[in-house]
Scaffold this motif. Sequence first.
Motif, PDB file in Angstrom:
ATOM      1  N   LYS A 262       0.832  -1.207   0.000  1.00 19.49           N
ATOM      2  CA  LYS A 262       0.000   0.000   0.000  1.00 19.49           C
ATOM      3  C   LYS A 262       0.867   1.256   0.000  1.00 19.49           C
ATOM      4  N   GLU A 263       1.963   1.224   0.767  1.00 17.71           N
ATOM      5  CA  GLU A 263       2.873   2.373   0.790  1.00 17.71           C
ATOM      6  C   GLU A 263       3.517   2.594  -0.575  1.00 17.71           C
ATOM      7  N   LEU A 264       3.875   1.495  -1.250  1.00 16.92           N
ATOM      8  CA  LEU A 264       4.529   1.606  -2.551  1.00 16.92           C
ATOM      9  C   LEU A 264       3.556   2.143  -3.610  1.00 16.92           C
ATOM     10  N   ILE A 265       2.295   1.704  -3.561  1.00 20.53           N
ATOM     11  CA  ILE A 265       1.292   2.218  -4.498  1.00 20.53           C
ATOM     12  C   ILE A 265       1.092   3.715  -4.281  1.00 20.53           C
ATOM     13  N   THR A 266       1.005   4.129  -2.998  1.00 23.52           N
ATOM     14  CA  THR A 266       0.861   5.555  -2.685  1.00 23.52           C
ATOM     15  C   THR A 266       2.061   6.349  -3.183  1.00 23.52           C
ATOM     16  N   LYS A 267       3.263   5.767  -3.035  1.00 21.94           N
ATOM     17  CA  LYS A 267       4.471   6.452  -3.494  1.00 21.94           C
ATOM     18  C   LYS A 267       4.429   6.678  -5.007  1.00 21.94           C
ATOM     19  N   VAL A 268       3.995   5.661  -5.770  1.00 17.82           N
ATOM     20  CA  VAL A 268       3.945   5.811  -7.231  1.00 17.82           C
ATOM     21  C   VAL A 268       2.946   6.897  -7.619  1.00 17.82           C
ATOM     22  N   ARG A 269       1.800   6.948  -6.912  1.00 13.45           N
ATOM     23  CA  ARG A 269       0.839   8.033  -7.169  1.00 13.45           C
ATOM     24  C   ARG A 269       1.495   9.395  -6.943  1.00 13.45           C
TER      25      ARG A 269
END
Length: 469
Positions: A262-269
């Motif tokens: 979830k943190e990685l998806i948020t980072k890509v956003r």
Amino acid sequence: MNIFDEVDENLFRPLTGINKIKYVDILALIWDKCKRMPMYAIEKSTVFDMVEDYFYGLDEQVELDLEEQEETDGNTLDARVIAGGFVRRLKDTGWLTEKEGEYEEESKLAINYKVVPLLKSFQEIISPTIITYKGKLFKIYSMFEHISEQGSPYEGVLKEASEDFDNLNQALRILAASIEDHINNLTQGKKPEEVLEFFEKYEEKIVVGSYHRFKTNDNLFYYRTSLYESLDKCEDILMDALVTDYMDAERVDKAEATVKIKELITKVRMDIEEMEAIMRTIDDRHIIYRTRAVQRAQFLLLSDGSVKSKINNMLQYYASQVNTKEDLFEEDETICQNLFQIFGQNFIDSASLATPVKKRRSSPIEFMAVIEELDMELVEEKNRKMMEYIRNALTSENVNSFAKDILQGKTAVSISSVFKDNPDVLTKVIGLYTYSKTPEREYEIRLKDTFVECNGVRFKEFIVEERKG
């Protein structure tokens, strides 16, 4: 952890003395020879030969500092001795390491693997790598387009895309920071009129031709919607597969893997948003420095000794003499007193520069005419035309409605057959293509490799299908 916990604390001493340029040259020579070798190592004699040839090529008396004199025993004439001293000092300070040779093999000198990132950085400063922004963005887009087919969606797509975004945004930040130097280098040594002519072509070829393409439909803004949709899938239907892959790759439990994904998806956003912010900064900086260059060229054109330049210089002289408001009304005793006659605004006489302003007189308020009763048929006709315009407007709702009308229960239909039977729908056909990447669309289009010509219009054939899910 500090860098000197990993490397020798004397690592940078050779690069701070009187022969720092020579040490950097020598490191570049050795690195160029070693960078493709196993363990970054080559024969010791080869290293000494290269450095000796380097000093021979200088064809100058080499001045040594105290430490270098100790390495060479004060011998400043023998190039081989000097080369040996410089190589030993690089080895003693941690740039080079010695590798014992195998049976009947010569000992080797190797670049210390810990300083390889430093050597790459030196090379990057001298010869910056040209970043293909469009290529990197297309790679990220392509990975996400096929993430559902990927056996390792975390390691093969999400993690890779995050690292690519880091590199891409770093390159864009460097671009933003280097615009001033870039434009200064482009205009250095050019005459003012050459600068003005240059920026006319620069606008067309560089700004519109290259940079603008990266920003528009072919790139960032075209891919952004698709990237956000893919990230939505990662948070929904692909979450379990991503968590499982993260657990296998990073050896952690499910709870920690879920949080990290979830943190990685948020980072890509945030990376996508950051890219847009950097590009806005690039736009602003580019306009500022380009404008400054043009203004500087225009100023120089006004300082070239022409009549226009002389008048400009005199006006600047007058401006420099005015410190207070009272200075404007003092007598002019300079050489310019016979050249100019300056009158204040509203100074009225036969030679005045200002036209007297006639004062407006008050007039009685006129009564407003009585409005005749509206023609209801005309009102209804206007309303009918307005509703017809709204129905035919190129909105996403109308385009979706048009897609449903032409499908009429069919799974797919070719657009050429629709346009051939009804040439009046050209605008709506264009709307289908325009809205084909928006999240609110209720249809999909599939481009074909063939071109068709219908009703005098030639276009690339595409198939309209009902959107699934």
